[in-house]
Design a protein around this motif. Structure first.
Motif, PDB file in Angstrom:
ATOM      1  N   ILE A 131      44.759  39.222  72.970  1.00 41.43           N
ATOM      2  CA  ILE A 131      45.164  37.814  72.953  1.00 41.43           C
ATOM      3  C   ILE A 131      46.673  37.707  73.108  1.00 41.43           C
ATOM      4  N   ASP A 135      46.137  32.648  75.227  1.00 42.58           N
ATOM      5  CA  ASP A 135      45.243  33.274  76.211  1.00 42.58           C
ATOM      6  C   ASP A 135      44.328  34.217  75.450  1.00 42.58           C
ATOM      7  N   LYS A 136      43.080  33.812  75.278  1.00 41.92           N
ATOM      8  CA  LYS A 136      42.136  34.579  74.472  1.00 41.92           C
ATOM      9  C   LYS A 136      41.201  35.412  75.334  1.00 41.92           C
ATOM     10  N   SER A 137      41.551  35.572  76.602  1.00 37.20           N
ATOM     11  CA  SER A 137      40.612  36.156  77.549  1.00 37.20           C
ATOM     12  C   SER A 137      40.234  37.602  77.233  1.00 37.20           C
ATOM     13  N   GLY A 138      41.002  38.293  76.414  1.00 41.42           N
ATOM     14  CA  GLY A 138      40.713  39.684  76.105  1.00 41.42           C
ATOM     15  C   GLY A 138      39.897  39.912  74.846  1.00 41.42           C
TER      16      GLY A 138
END
Lengths: 113, 112
Positions: free
Chosen positions: A47, A56-59
């Motif tokens: 994040i 950005d929480k894509s991970g």
């Protein structure tokens, strides 16, 4: 402080318990990252917080993982219902708005039994 | 898809030689590229940053090149020493405001 600090340095927990990991970034750094690093592996992005923007929480690997940051200060990474596969070193890094050179903390070694 | 590739095999060289590590990327238009060093049990440490309009950057025994046509950066350590043994990571971002993404790193072993 002089650098990024993380606590605890080591955490041993039982499967199914929740854990909270803390990161204190360098004062004035607007960006903060969380990474996971399994033994012998590369950095896995989790994040990213940048100023007041939405993180950005894509991970994040599953909804058991969440993170918060208070303004441009402390961040906590929470892992709910821990699994053995969550065992890893969790690294936090911060950087300033312009240069983006990342300063890493010493990490939290999480062991889930 | 976007990729950052570093040689996963360890690089073994003899003390005094020049070590050259490679970082290739696809589907990025990086504003800059960074190199980090990571020792076992520690977080990565920043070494060098090179911008898209720079071909080469030097710092003491370190030299980094950046070829945006080849989409490649080379990291050189001249007169290598056993103390240079570590894992070296490259990282890039499209702009200063986007998240930095790391390659998986290449382990360097310098033998006396």
């Amino acid at each position: 402080g002089a650098g990024v600090s993380q606590s605890p340095s080591n955490k041993v927990t039982e499967k199914g318990k929740d854990v909270e990991l803390r990161c204190d970034p360098i004062s004035g750094h607007t960006a903060l990252y969380w990474y996971r690093q399994r033994l012998g592996q590369g950095l896995e992005f989790l994040i990213y917080f940048q100023g007041n923007s939405a993180p950005d929480k894509s991970g994040l690997p599953s909804d058991r993982f969440s993170a918060e940051r208070t303004g441009e200060s402390v961040s906590t990474l929470t892992i709910q219902r821990t699994q053995q596969e969550d065992s890893a070193v969790y690294l936090c890094a911060s950087s300033s708005w312009d240069l983006n050179e990342q300063f890493f903390g010493p990490g939290t070694r999480l062991t889930v039994l | 898809s976007q990729k950052i590739e570093q040689n996963s095999e360890a690089l073994n060289i003899q003390e005094g030689k020049t070590a050259t590590l490679t970082c290739n990327y696809t589907n990025y238009s990086p504003a800059y590229l960074q190199w980090y060093r990571q020792d076992p049990g520690r977080g990565p440490v920043f070494l060098l940053l090179i911008r898209e309009n720079e071909k080469e950057k030097r710092k003491e025994r370190l030299k980094v090149t950046f070829d945006t046509t080849l989409k490649q950066s080379l990291f050189h350590i001249t007169a290598s020493q056993p103390a240079d043994s570590a894992t070296y990571l490259c990282a890039l971002a499209n702009t200063g405001f986007q998240k930095l993404v790391f390659g998986t790193g290449t382990r360097l072993l310098v033998s006396p």
